[in-house]
Design an enzyme around this catalytic site. Structure first.
Site, PDB file in Angstrom:
ATOM      1  N   ASP A   1      35.157 -58.772  30.479  1.00  0.00           N
ATOM      2  CA  ASP A   1      33.830 -59.305  30.771  1.00  0.00           C
ATOM      3  C   ASP A   1      32.873 -58.569  29.845  1.00  0.00           C
ATOM      4  O   ASP A   1      32.723 -57.345  29.935  1.00  0.00           O
ATOM      5  CB  ASP A   1      33.476 -59.068  32.248  1.00  0.00           C
ATOM      6  CG  ASP A   1      32.969 -60.338  32.896  1.00  0.00           C
ATOM      7  OD1 ASP A   1      31.978 -60.898  32.392  1.00  0.00           O
ATOM      8  OD2 ASP A   1      33.577 -60.760  33.889  1.00  0.00           O
TER       9      ASP A   1
ATOM     10  N   CYS B   1      37.155 -50.284  46.572  1.00  0.00           N
ATOM     11  CA  CYS B   1      38.010 -49.860  45.471  1.00  0.00           C
ATOM     12  C   CYS B   1      37.231 -48.864  44.620  1.00  0.00           C
ATOM     13  O   CYS B   1      36.059 -49.103  44.310  1.00  0.00           O
ATOM     14  CB  CYS B   1      38.410 -51.067  44.637  1.00  0.00           C
ATOM     15  SG  CYS B   1      39.004 -52.437  45.659  1.00  0.00           S
TER      16      CYS B   1
ATOM     17  N   LYS C   1      33.232 -63.867  29.988  1.00  0.00           N
ATOM     18  CA  LYS C   1      34.566 -63.313  29.731  1.00  0.00           C
ATOM     19  C   LYS C   1      35.090 -63.749  28.376  1.00  0.00           C
ATOM     20  O   LYS C   1      34.781 -64.840  27.915  1.00  0.00           O
ATOM     21  CB  LYS C   1      35.527 -63.787  30.818  1.00  0.00           C
ATOM     22  CG  LYS C   1      35.176 -63.248  32.197  1.00  0.00           C
ATOM     23  CD  LYS C   1      36.118 -63.807  33.253  1.00  0.00           C
ATOM     24  CE  LYS C   1      35.699 -63.365  34.642  1.00  0.00           C
ATOM     25  NZ  LYS C   1      34.382 -63.935  35.042  1.00  0.00           N
TER      26      LYS C   1
ATOM     27  N   ARG D   1      31.375 -53.880  40.889  1.00  0.00           N
ATOM     28  CA  ARG D   1      30.082 -54.122  41.543  1.00  0.00           C
ATOM     29  C   ARG D   1      29.764 -52.979  42.510  1.00  0.00           C
ATOM     30  O   ARG D   1      29.105 -53.183  43.524  1.00  0.00           O
ATOM     31  CB  ARG D   1      30.106 -55.462  42.301  1.00  0.00           C
ATOM     32  CG  ARG D   1      30.206 -56.674  41.409  1.00  0.00           C
ATOM     33  CD  ARG D   1      29.638 -57.928  42.044  1.00  0.00           C
ATOM     34  NE  ARG D   1      29.725 -59.029  41.090  1.00  0.00           N
ATOM     35  CZ  ARG D   1      30.621 -60.018  41.159  1.00  0.00           C
ATOM     36  NH1 ARG D   1      31.476 -60.073  42.163  1.00  0.00           N
ATOM     37  NH2 ARG D   1      30.640 -60.971  40.247  1.00  0.00           N
TER      38      ARG D   1
ATOM     39  N   ARG E   1      29.966 -73.869  36.718  1.00  0.00           N
ATOM     40  CA  ARG E   1      30.379 -73.118  37.900  1.00  0.00           C
ATOM     41  C   ARG E   1      29.400 -71.999  38.225  1.00  0.00           C
ATOM     42  O   ARG E   1      28.816 -71.411  37.318  1.00  0.00           O
ATOM     43  CB  ARG E   1      31.794 -72.554  37.739  1.00  0.00           C
ATOM     44  CG  ARG E   1      32.016 -71.733  36.480  1.00  0.00           C
ATOM     45  CD  ARG E   1      33.468 -71.933  36.024  1.00  0.00           C
ATOM     46  NE  ARG E   1      33.947 -70.957  35.062  1.00  0.00           N
ATOM     47  CZ  ARG E   1      33.818 -71.106  33.735  1.00  0.00           C
ATOM     48  NH1 ARG E   1      33.152 -72.119  33.235  1.00  0.00           N
ATOM     49  NH2 ARG E   1      34.316 -70.209  32.922  1.00  0.00           N
TER      50      ARG E   1
ATOM     51  N   CYS F   1      35.553 -50.292  41.440  1.00  0.00           N
ATOM     52  CA  CYS F   1      34.851 -51.572  41.607  1.00  0.00           C
ATOM     53  C   CYS F   1      33.762 -51.784  40.568  1.00  0.00           C
ATOM     54  O   CYS F   1      32.928 -50.914  40.335  1.00  0.00           O
ATOM     55  CB  CYS F   1      34.229 -51.636  42.992  1.00  0.00           C
ATOM     56  SG  CYS F   1      33.244 -53.130  43.233  1.00  0.00           S
TER      57      CYS F   1
ATOM     58  N   CYS G   1      32.959 -55.239  51.894  1.00  0.00           N
ATOM     59  CA  CYS G   1      34.394 -55.420  51.643  1.00  0.00           C
ATOM     60  C   CYS G   1      35.172 -54.679  52.721  1.00  0.00           C
ATOM     61  O   CYS G   1      34.680 -53.701  53.275  1.00  0.00           O
ATOM     62  CB  CYS G   1      34.787 -54.841  50.288  1.00  0.00           C
ATOM     63  SG  CYS G   1      33.894 -55.572  48.917  1.00  0.00           S
TER      64      CYS G   1
ATOM     65  N   ASP H   1      35.968 -52.733  33.839  1.00  0.00           N
ATOM     66  CA  ASP H   1      34.567 -52.816  33.432  1.00  0.00           C
ATOM     67  C   ASP H   1      33.936 -51.430  33.365  1.00  0.00           C
ATOM     68  O   ASP H   1      34.453 -50.470  33.921  1.00  0.00           O
ATOM     69  CB  ASP H   1      33.803 -53.706  34.423  1.00  0.00           C
ATOM     70  CG  ASP H   1      34.238 -55.156  34.330  1.00  0.00           C
ATOM     71  OD1 ASP H   1      34.260 -55.685  33.207  1.00  0.00           O
ATOM     72  OD2 ASP H   1      34.576 -55.750  35.373  1.00  0.00           O
TER      73      ASP H   1
ATOM     74  N   ARG I   1      26.233 -68.399  35.174  1.00  0.00           N
ATOM     75  CA  ARG I   1      26.391 -67.963  33.790  1.00  0.00           C
ATOM     76  C   ARG I   1      26.984 -69.068  32.924  1.00  0.00           C
ATOM     77  O   ARG I   1      26.652 -69.198  31.767  1.00  0.00           O
ATOM     78  CB  ARG I   1      27.303 -66.730  33.768  1.00  0.00           C
ATOM     79  CG  ARG I   1      27.628 -66.235  32.391  1.00  0.00           C
ATOM     80  CD  ARG I   1      28.629 -65.102  32.468  1.00  0.00           C
ATOM     81  NE  ARG I   1      28.056 -63.899  32.992  1.00  0.00           N
ATOM     82  CZ  ARG I   1      28.714 -63.011  33.745  1.00  0.00           C
ATOM     83  NH1 ARG I   1      29.959 -63.240  34.095  1.00  0.00           N
ATOM     84  NH2 ARG I   1      28.139 -61.923  34.155  1.00  0.00           N
ATOM     85  N   TYR I   2      27.903 -69.844  33.495  1.00  0.00           N
ATOM     86  CA  TYR I   2      28.527 -70.966  32.782  1.00  0.00           C
ATOM     87  C   TYR I   2      27.994 -72.253  33.407  1.00  0.00           C
ATOM     88  O   TYR I   2      27.779 -72.303  34.620  1.00  0.00           O
ATOM     89  CB  TYR I   2      30.040 -70.932  32.978  1.00  0.00           C
ATOM     90  CG  TYR I   2      30.713 -69.657  32.575  1.00  0.00           C
ATOM     91  CD1 TYR I   2      30.913 -69.334  31.237  1.00  0.00           C
ATOM     92  CD2 TYR I   2      31.176 -68.768  33.539  1.00  0.00           C
ATOM     93  CE1 TYR I   2      31.563 -68.161  30.870  1.00  0.00           C
ATOM     94  CE2 TYR I   2      31.825 -67.591  33.181  1.00  0.00           C
ATOM     95  CZ  TYR I   2      32.017 -67.291  31.848  1.00  0.00           C
ATOM     96  OH  TYR I   2      32.650 -66.145  31.495  1.00  0.00           O
TER      97      TYR I   2
HETATM   98  C1  LIG Z   1      34.127 -64.518  36.131  1.00  0.00           C
HETATM   99  C2  LIG Z   1      32.980 -65.371  36.405  1.00  0.00           C
HETATM  100  C3  LIG Z   1      33.129 -66.737  36.677  1.00  0.00           C
HETATM  101  C4  LIG Z   1      34.484 -67.395  36.741  1.00  0.00           C
HETATM  102  O1  LIG Z   1      35.042 -67.481  35.488  1.00  0.00           O
HETATM  103  P1  LIG Z   1      36.438 -68.212  35.324  1.00  0.00           P
HETATM  104  O2  LIG Z   1      36.780 -67.922  33.901  1.00  0.00           O
HETATM  105  O3  LIG Z   1      36.209 -69.654  35.609  1.00  0.00           O
HETATM  106  O4  LIG Z   1      37.377 -67.605  36.302  1.00  0.00           O
HETATM  107  C5  LIG Z   1      32.023 -67.497  36.881  1.00  0.00           C
HETATM  108  N1  LIG Z   1      30.784 -66.964  36.852  1.00  0.00           N
HETATM  109  C6  LIG Z   1      30.607 -65.663  36.604  1.00  0.00           C
HETATM  110  C7  LIG Z   1      29.236 -65.150  36.586  1.00  0.00           C
HETATM  111  C8  LIG Z   1      31.693 -64.819  36.381  1.00  0.00           C
HETATM  112  O5  LIG Z   1      31.501 -63.511  36.170  1.00  0.00           O
HETATM  113  S1  SF4 Z   2      36.742 -54.599  43.602  1.00  0.00           S
HETATM  114 FE1  SF4 Z   2      34.729 -54.214  44.568  1.00  0.00          FE
HETATM  115  S2  SF4 Z   2      34.087 -56.201  45.355  1.00  0.00           S
HETATM  116 FE2  SF4 Z   2      36.310 -56.326  45.013  1.00  0.00          FE
HETATM  117  S3  SF4 Z   2      37.243 -55.701  46.983  1.00  0.00           S
HETATM  118 FE3  SF4 Z   2      37.130 -53.881  45.705  1.00  0.00          FE
HETATM  119  S4  SF4 Z   2      35.181 -52.922  46.361  1.00  0.00           S
HETATM  120 FE4  SF4 Z   2      35.087 -55.077  47.035  1.00  0.00          FE
END
Ligand SMILES: *Cc1c(COP(=O)(O)O)cnc(C)c1O
Ligand code: SF4
Length: 342
Positions: free
Chosen positions: A305, A102, A312, A107, A89, A105, A98, A268, A85-86
């Site tokens: 996010d 959670c 973010k 995801r 990174r 979560c 996991c 989220d 996305r960026y």
């Molecule tokens: C959160 C996230 C990151 C990391 O973001 P930082 O601000 O560097 O911690 C990188 N890629 C994606 C897709 C993310 O959701």
């Molecule tokens: S927030 Fe989601 S991805 Fe992270 S540890 Fe909990 S269940 Fe796993």
């Protein structure tokens, strides 16, 4: 003892009456490690540990703004297992399992036994190939799922692949393992995490001061002593940590364990999580109150996010307003000051 993964398991452990939960279990994975189960007080209906991990009927309520992919991972996934996305990174999601699931979560539709699974050999080749082919990628962030469910041997294999990519300087892990299954973090695991030879960061996910048990503190100490740089990640959750005492205690617990507070996430819009959501105004008030209350070392950045994959954004209340060289700055007690002074 093994992890609790079924409704019957919850009932047997005295953590739930199980009523109606089969419908929840059919949608969202359940797992509670023995370490976490030991932290839950079944006699307390408002227990912050239970809220995080024991499923409830509230999860069957989905609100219109909620979505299966709340932060838009899928919109930025050029190859399986990579989210880019960026520019500098990428996320590398090797596993979607996991040690705990959670209830909030972000995801939750992708993790668990019915989730996206683990990258196959060819998929991992393609993901590593993508990183190698993009010289702008400076940092690789292993997330999932939880990358520390992998064995040290498997992790070391992935690290060996990254070691060969010159332009990658930083490897970062996002994990809940040091807190929920601390015994996994042994010397072999620490060595594997560092085996890429890159500078290694690890973001520890914890949401309540009670998660810092003796065993968890030991795991964090092994990581820090082993040369892994530790930062924190927490989610602001109604009924878990949305009061100043708890939030301040959580951030101080991180710092005491050599973990620099990094992100406090606004929750989220994941399906079935509306009961965890606080308002952004309440979140801003809490984060502003932390300023006067705890050391600057212990202050996280409050982030959202943006739904749809836009990344973010910092959402702490602005302490400065104005422009054209004339500003009003607010101090930690709410007092307003002109800058430059008159
Ligand atoms: C959160 C996230 C990151 C990391 O973001 P930082 O601000 O560097 O911690 C990188 N890629 C994606 C897709 C993310 O959701
Ligand atoms: S927030 Fe989601 S991805 Fe992270 S540890 Fe909990 S269940 Fe796993």
């Amino acid at each position: 003892m093994t992890a609790i993964k079924t409704v019957n398991g919850l009932v047997d452990a005295g953590l739930s009456d199980g009523m109606g939960l089969d419908a929840v279990a059919a949608k969202y994975a359940i797992a509670i490690t023995p370490d976490v189960a030991a932290l839950i007080d079944p006699s307390d209906l408002d227990d912050p540990m239970a809220k995080q991990f024991v499923p409830t009927l509230a999860e069957l309520v989905t609100t219109p703004e909620e979505r299966a992919d709340p932060i838009g991972d899928l919109t930025h996934s050029p190859v399986e297992g990579i989210v880019h996305r960026y520019p500098d990174r990428v996320l590398l999601k090797a596993v979607h399992v996991c040690p705990v699931y959670c209830r909030f979560c972000f995801r939750r539709e992708m993790v668990g036994p019915a989730g996206l699974g683990t990258l196959t050999g060819p998929e991992l080749d393609a993901a590593v190939g993508y990183i190698a082919d993009h010289p702008e990628i400076w940092e690789v962030i292993l997330t999932g799922g939880d990358p520390l469910v992998l064995s040290p041997r498997r992790l070391a294999e992935i690290m060996a692949r990254l070691a060969g990519i010159e332009h990658v300087k930083i490897v970062r892990f996002h994990t809940r393992v040091p807190v929920v299954e601390p015994e996994r973090v042994d010397d072999g695991m620490v060595a594997a995490l560092r085996s890429s030879g890159k500078t290694t960061y690890l973001a520890v996910h914890a949401n309540h001061p009670r998660e810092f048990t003796e065993a968890a503190r030991g795991a964090l100490a092994r990581l820090a002593d082993g040369g892994v740089v530790l930062v924190s990640q927490s989610v602001l959750l109604k009924g878990v940590n949305d009061d100043i005492e708890t939030l301040a205690g959580l951030m101080k617990a991180f710092v005491e364990n050599r973990v620099k507070p990094y992100y406090l996430h606004h929750p989220d819009l994941a399906p079935g999580t509306s009961h965890f959501r606080v308002s952004i105004e309440d979140g801003q008030a809490l984060v502003t109150a932390l300023r006067g209350r705890i050391s600057g070392l212990a202050r996280p950045t409050y982030v959202l996010d943006i739904p749809g994959g836009y990344g973010k954004a910092d959402i702490g209340a602005a302490s400065i307003s104005g422009g054209d060289g004339c500003f009003t700055v607010r101090d930690w007690q709410g007092g307003a000051h002109r800058y430059p002074p008159e």
